[in-house]
Motif scaffolding. Structure first.
Motif, PDB file in Angstrom:
ATOM      1  N   ARG A  81      28.986  34.372  51.857  1.00 17.28           N
ATOM      2  CA  ARG A  81      27.708  34.091  51.200  1.00 17.28           C
ATOM      3  C   ARG A  81      27.901  33.699  49.736  1.00 17.28           C
ATOM      4  O   ARG A  81      27.125  32.910  49.195  1.00 17.28           O
ATOM      5  CB  ARG A  81      26.807  35.321  51.321  1.00 17.28           C
ATOM      6  N   PHE A  82      28.933  34.265  49.092  1.00 17.50           N
ATOM      7  CA  PHE A  82      29.186  33.979  47.670  1.00 17.50           C
ATOM      8  C   PHE A  82      30.654  33.558  47.509  1.00 17.50           C
ATOM      9  O   PHE A  82      31.471  34.310  46.975  1.00 17.50           O
ATOM     10  CB  PHE A  82      28.895  35.208  46.811  1.00 17.50           C
ATOM     11  N   PRO A  83      31.025  32.352  47.957  1.00 17.18           N
ATOM     12  CA  PRO A  83      32.448  31.981  48.025  1.00 17.18           C
ATOM     13  C   PRO A  83      33.095  31.710  46.666  1.00 17.18           C
ATOM     14  O   PRO A  83      34.324  31.701  46.581  1.00 17.18           O
ATOM     15  CB  PRO A  83      32.424  30.711  48.875  1.00 17.18           C
ATOM     16  N   ASP A  84      32.307  31.502  45.622  1.00 18.85           N
ATOM     17  CA  ASP A  84      32.880  31.118  44.329  1.00 18.85           C
ATOM     18  C   ASP A  84      32.649  32.158  43.244  1.00 18.85           C
ATOM     19  O   ASP A  84      32.851  31.864  42.064  1.00 18.85           O
ATOM     20  CB  ASP A  84      32.278  29.778  43.880  1.00 18.85           C
ATOM     21  N   ASP A  85      32.234  33.347  43.631  1.00 20.72           N
ATOM     22  CA  ASP A  85      32.018  34.399  42.639  1.00 20.72           C
ATOM     23  C   ASP A  85      33.318  35.184  42.436  1.00 20.72           C
ATOM     24  O   ASP A  85      33.920  35.684  43.397  1.00 20.72           O
ATOM     25  CB  ASP A  85      30.902  35.334  43.110  1.00 20.72           C
ATOM     26  N   ALA A  86      33.774  35.292  41.201  1.00 18.29           N
ATOM     27  CA  ALA A  86      35.053  35.938  40.903  1.00 18.29           C
ATOM     28  C   ALA A  86      35.059  37.402  41.307  1.00 18.29           C
ATOM     29  O   ALA A  86      36.073  37.930  41.789  1.00 18.29           O
ATOM     30  CB  ALA A  86      35.366  35.800  39.411  1.00 18.29           C
ATOM     31  N   ARG A  87      33.918  38.090  41.138  1.00 18.77           N
ATOM     32  CA  ARG A  87      33.865  39.511  41.506  1.00 18.77           C
ATOM     33  C   ARG A  87      34.034  39.679  43.019  1.00 18.77           C
ATOM     34  O   ARG A  87      34.726  40.591  43.481  1.00 18.77           O
ATOM     35  CB  ARG A  87      32.535  40.111  41.050  1.00 18.77           C
ATOM     36  N   VAL A  88      33.406  38.777  43.776  1.00 23.63           N
ATOM     37  CA  VAL A  88      33.511  38.851  45.239  1.00 23.63           C
ATOM     38  C   VAL A  88      34.936  38.536  45.679  1.00 23.63           C
ATOM     39  O   VAL A  88      35.495  39.201  46.570  1.00 23.63           O
ATOM     40  CB  VAL A  88      32.501  37.887  45.889  1.00 23.63           C
ATOM     41  N   LEU A  89      35.545  37.516  45.075  1.00 25.56           N
ATOM     42  CA  LEU A  89      36.913  37.148  45.438  1.00 25.56           C
ATOM     43  C   LEU A  89      37.889  38.271  45.117  1.00 25.56           C
ATOM     44  O   LEU A  89      38.848  38.500  45.875  1.00 25.56           O
ATOM     45  CB  LEU A  89      37.314  35.864  44.717  1.00 25.56           C
ATOM     46  N   GLN A  90      37.660  38.994  44.026  1.00 25.44           N
ATOM     47  CA  GLN A  90      38.524  40.123  43.692  1.00 25.44           C
ATOM     48  C   GLN A  90      38.388  41.219  44.744  1.00 25.44           C
ATOM     49  O   GLN A  90      39.384  41.819  45.167  1.00 25.44           O
ATOM     50  CB  GLN A  90      38.161  40.672  42.313  1.00 25.44           C
ATOM     51  N   ARG A  91      37.148  41.491  45.187  1.00 23.80           N
ATOM     52  CA  ARG A  91      36.947  42.470  46.247  1.00 23.80           C
ATOM     53  C   ARG A  91      37.600  42.017  47.553  1.00 23.80           C
ATOM     54  O   ARG A  91      38.179  42.828  48.300  1.00 23.80           O
ATOM     55  CB  ARG A  91      35.453  42.700  46.469  1.00 23.80           C
ATOM     56  N   ALA A  92      37.523  40.711  47.827  1.00 21.89           N
ATOM     57  CA  ALA A  92      38.148  40.186  49.039  1.00 21.89           C
ATOM     58  C   ALA A  92      39.666  40.303  48.966  1.00 21.89           C
ATOM     59  O   ALA A  92      40.335  40.606  49.968  1.00 21.89           O
ATOM     60  CB  ALA A  92      37.736  38.729  49.232  1.00 21.89           C
ATOM     61  N   LEU A  93      40.222  40.089  47.771  1.00 19.21           N
ATOM     62  CA  LEU A  93      41.665  40.232  47.590  1.00 19.21           C
ATOM     63  C   LEU A  93      42.086  41.686  47.843  1.00 19.21           C
ATOM     64  O   LEU A  93      43.085  41.945  48.538  1.00 19.21           O
ATOM     65  CB  LEU A  93      42.041  39.798  46.180  1.00 19.21           C
ATOM     66  N   ASP A  94      41.304  42.640  47.295  1.00 14.14           N
ATOM     67  CA  ASP A  94      41.615  44.058  47.515  1.00 14.14           C
ATOM     68  C   ASP A  94      41.560  44.408  49.006  1.00 14.14           C
ATOM     69  O   ASP A  94      42.420  45.142  49.518  1.00 14.14           O
ATOM     70  CB  ASP A  94      40.640  44.935  46.739  1.00 14.14           C
ATOM     71  N   SER A  95      40.555  43.872  49.687  1.00 19.64           N
ATOM     72  CA  SER A  95      40.418  44.156  51.125  1.00 19.64           C
ATOM     73  C   SER A  95      41.590  43.581  51.907  1.00 19.64           C
ATOM     74  O   SER A  95      42.143  44.231  52.809  1.00 19.64           O
ATOM     75  CB  SER A  95      39.090  43.570  51.638  1.00 19.64           C
ATOM     76  N   ALA A  96      41.980  42.361  51.579  1.00 17.59           N
ATOM     77  CA  ALA A  96      43.104  41.730  52.289  1.00 17.59           C
ATOM     78  C   ALA A  96      44.402  42.497  52.044  1.00 17.59           C
ATOM     79  O   ALA A  96      45.210  42.681  52.968  1.00 17.59           O
ATOM     80  CB  ALA A  96      43.244  40.280  51.844  1.00 17.59           C
TER      81      ALA A  96
END
Length: 582
Positions: A467-482
């Motif tokens: 839903r928010f592919p370009d938000d830095a905060r979301v990408l950081q959370r996605a990196l932590d999850s991965a």
């Protein structure tokens, strides 16, 4: 009678023959050396006995007018003036300070002097002083500008005036002309002509901004607020800024609360500037008086306003009901039955008012359910329904966060998590709620090692990054999850997307280097130094030239040593150890 008169004459004649007696001298009669007097004066000054210090230094200076004694005398006068001002004797304090005037006419403490003059009502005298002695301090510059604009007439300019004094006079003339033109309702072009003569770098800038705001079209309220916010509360122009804000930053109605905070002069300015009807200001004054009487008095006042739009009166009364729950029946007799949403909302707010948080949670939950039912009945308002329920559930999450004794409805989930889940379901586009919930899932998964919580965490992250592919905060959370799932390729993809947003981001680079080192360690345990070397080579791509990684250099040197090239790796190993801190 005659005998008494002759007796007085005789006694007077006898008195003339007596030798004259010396008159008794009052005062200290101090005949000490001036150095001793000055020393005593300094001691009195240090003890803050300013009146005594003044007398001692004056006696010493009469004998020997030394410059340093004159300086101490001025200090004593200033201390005495401060004591008088603290007692509210502003006129006397200003007169004492005038004893410190030196050859160029400068007062020892101009800020205190001006404050005393203004509080004593001598604005014209204060303006004359500032006009003849243009200040250098920013706060005094603003005060000078305000005085030169507001006094009945400008002080006279001496023939020997400096260029700085002439500049101040020109700015004051332009400001007064612009203010007079605006007050007389002159065309905008005429007012702008005067405003353009006011430098934006001068202390008269606030007046230019305020007058420009009044004559500009009311199109962008946010821009107007940003302009007005440049005038801080401590500015002498701030009272005018408050009045201008009340006049221009309103839709169609002026709130009684805003009106109540204005002084009578500000109210007059707002009424004339905003073009309020003659009875409007009286109505606002009566409403403000009713408001001071409490919610009950205001409720009764509003019910009597038959001439006002009843929809507005109803909304005002319904906002008072949480503080007056016993007036619900009276409200319904005047305006009809409350809707389920309104009734539950009032009950929830009333429970908050009395600090009954469990009842507040029940009331807000019932309000959200009623909103959902209304959305089903009245199709077309589904979007507003989702937004309203999202607001309610986020509020419930805040209540649960502040009151940990409250349990969730199902009795199993953490109440904050339960309300945030509902908030995300109702309003999926509200990113702060998603990030809050992701953070809680991540924390719970790490502490409890619960597979179910970890699954919810990774699933919510996946939905959010879509839903928010370009938000830095979301990408950081996605990196932590991965990283937590050991999905290294996916983590590298998120890291690269993050670095496109912020090319430096040392945290992301450090994470990816640590990821590749972990991968290399795993391959070394599996006796695959070739794959470990490849992984560490990929890690080197995340390094910045100006920030080499000590752990990466150590790892590469150790892998090469295991491969049999010890002689060539000693230098790399020492370099890595040095980078890592020795």
């Amino acid at each position: 009678m005659r005998g008494n008169r002759h007796g007085r004459y005789l006694s007077q004649l006898q008195a003339k023959d007596q030798p004259l007696k010396k008159a008794h001298r009052h005062g200290s009669g101090n005949t000490a050396q001036p150095e001793i007097l000055a020393e005593r004066g300094l001691d009195a000054l240090q003890r803050e006995r300013f009146k005594e210090a003044i007398e001692l230094f004056k006696q010493a200076i009469r004998v020997e007018p030394r410059p340093d004694w004159k300086e101490r005398l001025a200090d004593a006068y200033r201390g005495r003036a401060r004591d008088l001002a603290a007692k509210g004797m502003f006129k006397e304090a200003s007169m004492v300070l005038e004893n410190t005037i030196v050859a160029d006419g400068v007062i020892r403490d101009p800020e205190l002097y001006l404050s005393c003059l203004i509080r004593d009502g001598q604005q014209q005298k204060a303006a004359a002083y500032l006009f003849n002695h243009p200040p250098e301090q920013e706060d005094l510059e603003a005060l000078a500008a305000a005085l030169l604009v507001s006094v009945p007439q400008l002080p006279d300019l001496a023939p020997s005036a400096t260029p700085e004094q002439r500049r101040w006079r020109d700015l004051a003339i332009a400001s007064r002309a612009a203010l007079a033109a605006g007050w007389d309702g002159a065309p905008a072009a005429e007012i702008n002509h005067h405003l353009n003569a006011i430098s934006l770098r001068s202390a008269f800038r606030p007046l230019r901004l305020l007058l420009k705001t009044l004559i500009s079209p009311r199109e962008d309220a946010d821009q107007t607020r940003r302009v007005l916010d440049t005038i801080p509360p401590g500015s002498p122009f701030y009272p005018l800024r408050q009045a201008v804000a009340a006049a221009v930053l309103r839709d169609e109605a002026l709130e009684a609360d805003t009106w109540n905070r204005l002084t009578p002069r500000q109210q007059t300015f707002v009424a004339e500037t905003a073009g309020l009807p003659p009875g409007a200001s009286q109505f606002l004054a009566r409403m403000a008086e009713a408001e001071r009487g409490g919610p009950g008095a205001l409720f009764n006042f509003l019910l009597k306003q038959a001439d006002l739009p009843q929809a507005d009166v109803r909304n005002a009364c319904i906002n008072l009901l949480p503080r007056l729950p016993d007036r619900v029946s009276q409200f319904e007799r005047s305006f009809g039955a409350l809707s389920p949403v309104e009734r539950n909302r009032i009950q929830a707010l009333a429970a908050e008012e009395r600090g009954d948080w469990e009842a507040a949670v029940r009331g807000w939950s019932a309000t959200a359910a009623a909103i959902a039912r209304d959305a089903i009945v009245h199709r077309g308002s589904d979007r507003e329904s989702h937004l309203a329920r999202g607001v309610i559930y986020r509020h419930l999450a805040d209540i649960a966060r502040k009151n940990p004794q409250i349990e969730a409805n199902d009795g199993f989930d953490d109440p904050v998590v339960a309300h945030l889940k509902r908030a995300c379901e109702a309003d999926p586009d509200h990113l702060p709620s998603r990030l809050d919930l992701i953070g809680r899932y991540c924390e719970d998964a790490s502490s409890a090692n619960d597979p179910a919580v970890a699954k919810d965490w990774h699933q919510l992250v996946e939905e959010t990054v879509k839903r928010f592919p370009d938000d830095a905060r979301v990408l950081q959370r996605a990196l932590d999850s991965a990283l937590a799932r050991k999905a290294y390729k996916q983590a590298a993809g998120f890291a690269r997307r993050l670095l496109r947003i912020n090319a430096i981001n040392p945290g992301v680079r450090r994470q990816m280097i640590e990821l590749q080192i972990s991968y290399a360690r795993k391959q070394m345990r599996a006796q695959r130094p070739d794959l470990a070397t490849k992984g560490l080579a990929e890690a080197a791509e995340w390094e910045r030239a100006d920030a080499p990684s000590g752990p990466l250099r150590i790892a590469r040197a150790l892998v090469e040593r295991r491969a049999g090239s010890a002689d060539q790796t000693d230098a790399k190993l020492r370099e890595g150890v040095a980078l890592a801190g020795g």
